[in-house]
Design a protein around this motif. Structure first.
Motif, PDB file in Angstrom:
ATOM      1  N   GLY A 111       1.067  -1.443  -0.017  1.00 52.21           N
ATOM      2  CA  GLY A 111      -0.277  -0.324   0.217  1.00 52.21           C
ATOM      3  C   GLY A 111       0.709   0.915   0.147  1.00 52.21           C
ATOM      4  N   ASP A 112       2.074   1.412  -0.659  1.00 50.81           N
ATOM      5  CA  ASP A 112       2.285   2.418   0.001  1.00 50.81           C
ATOM      6  C   ASP A 112       3.309   3.203  -1.548  1.00 50.81           C
ATOM      7  N   GLY A 113       2.921   2.472  -2.715  1.00 52.87           N
ATOM      8  CA  GLY A 113       2.753   2.506  -3.853  1.00 52.87           C
ATOM      9  C   GLY A 113       4.441   2.310  -4.513  1.00 52.87           C
ATOM     10  N   LEU A 114       5.273   1.695  -3.181  1.00 55.99           N
ATOM     11  CA  LEU A 114       6.844   1.577  -3.539  1.00 55.99           C
ATOM     12  C   LEU A 114       7.073   0.100  -3.994  1.00 55.99           C
ATOM     13  N   LEU A 115       8.437  -0.683  -5.046  1.00 55.24           N
ATOM     14  CA  LEU A 115       8.716  -2.153  -4.284  1.00 55.24           C
ATOM     15  C   LEU A 115       9.802  -1.897  -3.852  1.00 55.24           C
ATOM     16  N   ASP A 116       9.699  -2.995  -2.980  1.00 57.43           N
ATOM     17  CA  ASP A 116      11.175  -3.943  -2.046  1.00 57.43           C
ATOM     18  C   ASP A 116      11.999  -4.552  -3.006  1.00 57.43           C
ATOM     19  N   VAL A 117      13.825  -3.631  -2.514  1.00 52.90           N
ATOM     20  CA  VAL A 117      14.303  -4.618  -3.395  1.00 52.90           C
ATOM     21  C   VAL A 117      15.265  -5.201  -2.881  1.00 52.90           C
ATOM     22  N   VAL A 118      15.352  -6.735  -2.747  1.00 51.71           N
ATOM     23  CA  VAL A 118      16.424  -7.467  -2.105  1.00 51.71           C
ATOM     24  C   VAL A 118      17.591  -8.024  -2.745  1.00 51.71           C
ATOM     25  N   ILE A 119      18.751  -7.203  -2.497  1.00 46.16           N
ATOM     26  CA  ILE A 119      19.919  -8.504  -3.235  1.00 46.16           C
ATOM     27  C   ILE A 119      21.106  -9.079  -2.134  1.00 46.16           C
ATOM     28  N   ALA A 120      21.742  -9.968  -2.972  1.00 48.05           N
ATOM     29  CA  ALA A 120      22.650 -10.688  -2.015  1.00 48.05           C
ATOM     30  C   ALA A 120      24.039 -10.694  -3.022  1.00 48.05           C
ATOM     31  N   GLY A 121      24.818 -10.355  -2.774  1.00 40.26           N
ATOM     32  CA  GLY A 121      25.694  -9.994  -3.493  1.00 40.26           C
ATOM     33  C   GLY A 121      26.639 -11.811  -3.465  1.00 40.26           C
ATOM     34  N   ARG A 122      27.678 -11.951  -3.397  1.00 40.37           N
ATOM     35  CA  ARG A 122      29.002 -13.276  -3.394  1.00 40.37           C
ATOM     36  C   ARG A 122      28.671 -14.548  -1.877  1.00 40.37           C
ATOM     37  N   LEU A 123      27.906 -15.373  -2.455  1.00 42.66           N
ATOM     38  CA  LEU A 123      27.390 -15.790  -1.529  1.00 42.66           C
ATOM     39  C   LEU A 123      28.426 -17.694  -1.759  1.00 42.66           C
ATOM     40  N   GLY A 124      29.407 -18.122  -0.927  1.00 43.68           N
ATOM     41  CA  GLY A 124      29.264 -19.784  -1.335  1.00 43.68           C
ATOM     42  C   GLY A 124      28.104 -19.775  -0.570  1.00 43.68           C
ATOM     43  N   ARG A 125      28.157 -21.467  -1.433  1.00 41.50           N
ATOM     44  CA  ARG A 125      27.112 -22.586  -0.594  1.00 41.50           C
ATOM     45  C   ARG A 125      27.040 -22.840   0.902  1.00 41.50           C
ATOM     46  N   GLY A 126      27.802 -22.600   1.955  1.00 43.64           N
ATOM     47  CA  GLY A 126      27.881 -22.231   3.042  1.00 43.64           C
ATOM     48  C   GLY A 126      26.681 -21.309   3.612  1.00 43.64           C
ATOM     49  N   ALA A 127      27.306 -19.939   2.755  1.00 46.33           N
ATOM     50  CA  ALA A 127      26.624 -18.961   3.129  1.00 46.33           C
ATOM     51  C   ALA A 127      25.695 -18.819   3.498  1.00 46.33           C
ATOM     52  N   LEU A 128      24.931 -19.007   1.579  1.00 49.69           N
ATOM     53  CA  LEU A 128      23.958 -19.027   1.949  1.00 49.69           C
ATOM     54  C   LEU A 128      22.863 -19.775   2.446  1.00 49.69           C
ATOM     55  N   VAL A 129      23.377 -21.531   2.733  1.00 47.92           N
ATOM     56  CA  VAL A 129      22.886 -21.957   3.763  1.00 47.92           C
ATOM     57  C   VAL A 129      21.616 -21.835   5.121  1.00 47.92           C
ATOM     58  N   ARG A 130      23.438 -20.833   5.756  1.00 49.74           N
ATOM     59  CA  ARG A 130      23.053 -20.741   6.886  1.00 49.74           C
ATOM     60  C   ARG A 130      22.258 -19.265   6.898  1.00 49.74           C
ATOM     61  N   LEU A 131      21.771 -18.606   5.575  1.00 42.48           N
ATOM     62  CA  LEU A 131      21.139 -17.570   6.392  1.00 42.48           C
ATOM     63  C   LEU A 131      19.733 -18.097   5.178  1.00 42.48           C
ATOM     64  N   LYS A 132      19.514 -19.438   4.950  1.00 43.73           N
ATOM     65  CA  LYS A 132      18.206 -19.695   4.233  1.00 43.73           C
ATOM     66  C   LYS A 132      17.033 -19.313   6.285  1.00 43.73           C
ATOM     67  N   PRO A 133      17.422 -20.209   6.831  1.00 46.78           N
ATOM     68  CA  PRO A 133      16.531 -20.065   8.338  1.00 46.78           C
ATOM     69  C   PRO A 133      16.492 -18.647   8.354  1.00 46.78           C
TER      70      PRO A 133
END
Length: 300
Positions: free
Chosen positions: A223-245
């Motif tokens: 309802g705010d008239g805007l989009l939110d954009v989320v980006i993630a840079g270089r992540l290895g497999r371990g970092a991505l697995v830890r981020l998911k939860p």
């Protein structure tokens, strides 16, 4: 022959693995409690569903109601976005992220009653949608989140697989794509400013969550008239697995490799990525995405 007081219903009996299949007659009864005729669209395929929704809206129905998950809602939105027709949502899918974001009752029968009450009172709420333009010039609308990173790659892999069936196919697709995870160069324009980067994740949210409650864009507000954009840079497999939860809580955005933006217009491009929105396949990048304030009249 349909009339202008009709309520048209698009129902997906397979949504939520069929657990609400027996409720459709009760939903129809509650929708019709205000005296308006209710008709269920007889759609056999996703393409057929969109055609029937477009026809119903062109005929001037009072309301188009989607009974199912975000995928069913996505099909109905293509017809109702930007029109005077009211839009109702009865959550009956595995993922009901748009319904949760806008406060639709989680019980399907209660949701149908809320739609009928809104129609009786002549009440609706203007809600934002996102409008996507593909490289071919096609236009698609979405309500929740556009995925254009590792999550989209997993969806594309899962859709190509014929085995196993059910959620295990998605789990296997994650494992296979995790093994070949690599950062990609993204061209990213946010309201005309260059934010290009190399990374593994881009999500554009009109609503906070996708995939049944993963809060990928935790501050997004339809309802705010805007989009939110989320980006993630270089992540290895371990970092991505830890981020998911952390996606369930939306706390991943505090990671220094994750960045958030607000925008009215976004352009995304990267090699080898097909964008998915509301869990549905859109098109290969590049994609132009814009927020359209109040694009749908939600009955709630």
């Amino acid at each position: 022959m349909s009339g202008r007081d009709d309520i048209a219903v698009l129902a997906n009996p397979q949504a939520g693995r069929g657990r609400h299949r027996g409720l459709l007659s009760g939903i129809v009864d509650r929708l019709g409690a205000g005296g308006r005729p209710v008709r269920v669209l007889d759609a056999r395929t996703a393409e057929d569903a969109e055609k029937l929704c477009h026809r119903a809206v062109a005929e001037g129905v009072t309301a188009l109601v989607a009974v199912g998950g975000d995928g069913t809602l996505h099909r109905a939105l293509q017809a109702v976005a930007g029109t005077p027709a009211g839009f109702g949502v009865v959550p009956a899918g595995t993922g009901n992220d748009f319904a949760a974001a806008v406060g639709v009752p989680s019980d399907p029968l209660q949701a149908a009653e809320a739609i009928a009450a809104a129609l009786r009172a002549g009440r609706d709420r203007a809600v934002d949608l996102a409008r996507v333009t593909t490289a071919a010039g096609d236009v698609r609308w979405f309500a929740a989140v556009l995925a254009a990173g590792f999550d989209a790659v997993v969806n594309e892999r899962a859709n190509r697989m014929r085995w196993p069936r059910g959620p295990r196919r998605y789990d296997l697709a994650i494992m296979l794509e995790m093994a070949r995870l690599r950062a990609r160069p993204y061209t990213l324009e946010i309201d005309g400013a260059d934010h290009s980067f190399t990374g593994v994740l881009v999500a554009v949210g009109n609503c906070p969550s996708y995939g049944g409650g993963m809060r990928i864009c935790p501050d997004a507000d339809p309802g705010d008239g805007l989009l939110d954009v989320v980006i993630a840079g270089r992540l290895g497999r371990g970092a991505l697995v830890r981020l998911k939860p952390r996606l369930r809580r939306g706390t991943h955005v505090s990671d220094p490799r994750v960045h958030s933006f607000r925008a009215r217009r976004v352009r995304i491009d990267a090699p080898g990525i097909v964008g998915y929105a509301d869990g549905e396949r859109i098109a290969a990048l590049p994609l132009d995405v814009g927020c359209e304030p109040g694009a749908v009249r939600l009955l709630l």
